[in-house]
Scaffold this active site. Structure first.
Site, PDB file in Angstrom:
ATOM      1  CG  ASP A   1      26.293  12.487  -9.303  1.00  0.00           C
ATOM      2  OD1 ASP A   1      26.258  12.005  -8.149  1.00  0.00           O
ATOM      3  OD2 ASP A   1      26.029  11.834 -10.317  1.00  0.00           O
ATOM      4  CE  LYS A   2      31.372   8.690  -4.391  1.00  0.00           C
ATOM      5  NZ  LYS A   2      30.715   7.348  -4.374  1.00  0.00           N
ATOM      6  CG  HIS A   3      31.314   7.789 -10.881  1.00  0.00           C
ATOM      7  ND1 HIS A   3      30.147   7.110 -11.164  1.00  0.00           N
ATOM      8  CD2 HIS A   3      32.321   6.973 -11.264  1.00  0.00           C
ATOM      9  CE1 HIS A   3      30.438   5.941 -11.702  1.00  0.00           C
ATOM     10  NE2 HIS A   3      31.762   5.829 -11.763  1.00  0.00           N
ATOM     11  CB  SER A   4      33.106   5.467  -6.275  1.00  0.00           C
ATOM     12  OG  SER A   4      34.109   4.518  -5.964  1.00  0.00           O
TER      13      SER A   4
ATOM     14  CB  THR B   1      25.209   2.383  -6.798  1.00  0.00           C
ATOM     15  OG1 THR B   1      26.505   2.785  -6.329  1.00  0.00           O
ATOM     16  CG2 THR B   1      24.156   3.160  -6.044  1.00  0.00           C
TER      17      THR B   1
ATOM     18  CB  SER C   1      32.796   4.477 -18.725  1.00  0.00           C
ATOM     19  OG  SER C   1      31.672   3.873 -18.126  1.00  0.00           O
TER      20      SER C   1
ATOM     21  CE  LYS D   1      28.056   5.658 -15.842  1.00  0.00           C
ATOM     22  NZ  LYS D   1      29.158   4.953 -16.520  1.00  0.00           N
ATOM     23  CE  LYS D   2      28.525  10.250 -12.103  1.00  0.00           C
ATOM     24  NZ  LYS D   2      27.361   9.873 -11.274  1.00  0.00           N
TER      25      LYS D   2
END
Length: 438
Positions: free
Chosen positions: A82-85, A122, A185, A189-190
């Site tokens: 996965d990726k997160h910004s 998102t 945070s 989640k990840k």
């Protein structure tokens, strides 16, 4: 050591380091509504001012992860990534990235968030698609990831519920830009999603929570160190947010931008560079590409072949959206009743942008929230945003406003015009990717 909430708040307020048991007790009570909103806000403010060391951040991240279910994907047969910004304006990278890497053989169970402050969310963007279920039950989530390769959803009640509650409180208490709170945070989640690898997009600039490269580097290092300390192999890219990343900011307008991108009509843009760079990182981490160059080539092939668009369409349909959405988006996406162009104030080169202010224009139009209970208008926003470095003539449109009324549109046009600086010579806008943190 005390496990009483107000004593934990007091200790952090006074600058003391909290023990893992104290952090775990506070977060456990938060997830079970044993903590009031006032106490949660006080805790967030204490952390904002006093900070946390690495051990505290790992403990906070793990406590928030363990406040709910932790998924396992042992039987999926694909690398789980996965990726997160950290959030920006016109940043819809996740919408295109997930189907691109899924087309390359990865499984992407993407747990995303809503808009936070001036940044877009998102989930809010996806909810512009009629029927799209951002909160499916675990069975549907699993089926979608298994059959399609990716699913972009929100935090269910069982995944990191403590973060879900604290996330909303941070948004309205001016505690968003706290490195420990951002770190916990994102990573809780990840980790709860059962990932095997993670890539992070840490934004920097006047449209990011991190205003300086040094601050962004500090956050990226915290994220990478805490993630690895919690057992999740992670890298980060620091990317520029001194202008909108894409050419749209809002919800439905960013879905349109996503479809245009997947159709191959955003080639050569900063957005394309960022999307393909993150795809390459994910593919290398997952062992599907030997080098970043090879990973970028794989991602570009998935895009140009149409396989990424097909996977996006299947994801939308699997999660309740229209089966013909990508063929007929105008039939389904809401449109604002008023559109107005934003004229350039004078001739010259677009040289600077107050990006945060631009994001707040979207919020004022109704495309974001001022308080957690606000209802978003998915149709409003800004489209056709010209990138910095573009030559314009006086009166030429530099963007288009989508608004619910003429009065709101006119206010937005004036504010957006004031966000841009126009120079007599072409500026150096720099590269969209500044650093890689491992």
């Amino acid at each position: 050591m005390s496990l009483i909430p107000q004593e934990i708040i007091r200790r952090k307020r006074d600058g003391l380091s909290l023990e893992p048991q104290e952090i775990a007790a506070f977060i456990d009570a938060l997830s079970k509504n044993g903590i009031s909103e006032g106490q949660a806000a006080a805790f967030a403010m204490a952390v904002f001012f006093r900070g946390m060391n690495r051990a505290e951040m790992v403990a906070l991240t793990l406590a928030m992860r363990d406040s709910g279910d932790v998924l396992s994907w042992r039987d999926i047969g694909r690398p789980v990534a996965d990726k997160h910004s950290t959030g920006g304006v016109g940043d819809n990278v996740s919408l295109m990235l997930a189907p691109i890497v899924a087309a390359c053989g990865l499984a992407v169970p993407m747990i995303s968030g809503r808009g936070l402050g001036h940044t877009g969310g998102t989930l809010d963007k996806l909810e512009a698609i009629p029927g799209y279920n951002v909160m499916p039950d675990e069975a549907l989530f699993r089926r979608t990831v298994q059959s399609v390769g990716c699913a972009i959803i929100g935090q269910t009640g069982n995944l990191a519920p403590a973060d879900k509650r604290l996330y909303a409180i941070r948004d309205v208490t001016a505690t968003v830009d706290s490195i420990p709170l951002i770190t916990a945070s994102i990573l809780s989640k990840k980790l709860a999603a059962g990932l095997e690898t993670l890539v992070l997009d840490v934004k920097v600039g006047n449209g990011a929570f991190m205003q300086s490269v040094d601050d962004a580097r500090t956050l990226a290092r915290a994220l990478v160190d805490v993630a690895n300390g919690a057992g999740l192999p992670t890298t980060a890219l620091i990317t520029d947010m001194n202008q909108p990343l894409g050419d749209a900011a809002g919800n439905a307008v960013e879905i349109v931008n996503c479809l245009e991108f997947l159709a191959g009509r955003k080639a050569g843009t900063r957005l394309e560079k960022v999307v393909l760079s993150f795809a390459a990182e994910m593919l290398v981490q997952a062992g599907r590409a030997a080098t970043l160059a090879a990973g970028e080539a794989l991602a570009a092939a998935a895009l140009s072949s149409g396989r990424a668009m097909e996977i996006f369409a299947r994801m939308v349909s699997a999660l309740g959206g229209p089966s013909d959405f990508v063929e007929n988006p105008a039939r389904y996406l809401p449109s604002a009743p008023v559109t107005l162009p934003v004229p350039a104030g004078r001739s010259g080169w677009l040289a600077s942008c107050e990006t945060r202010d631009l994001g707040m224009v979207v919020v004022e139009l109704g495309g974001g929230r001022k308080k957690p209970s606000d209802i978003i208008d998915p149709a409003v926003g800004i489209s056709a945003i010209l990138p910095l470095g573009t030559r314009v003539e006086k009166g030429e449109p530099i963007a288009t406003v989508h608004a619910a009324s003429k009065e709101e549109a006119e206010r937005a046009v004036k504010r957006i015009g004031g966000c841009y600086g126009i120079a007599d010579s072409a500026p150096d806008t720099g590269a969209p990717i500044l650093e890689r943190i491992t």
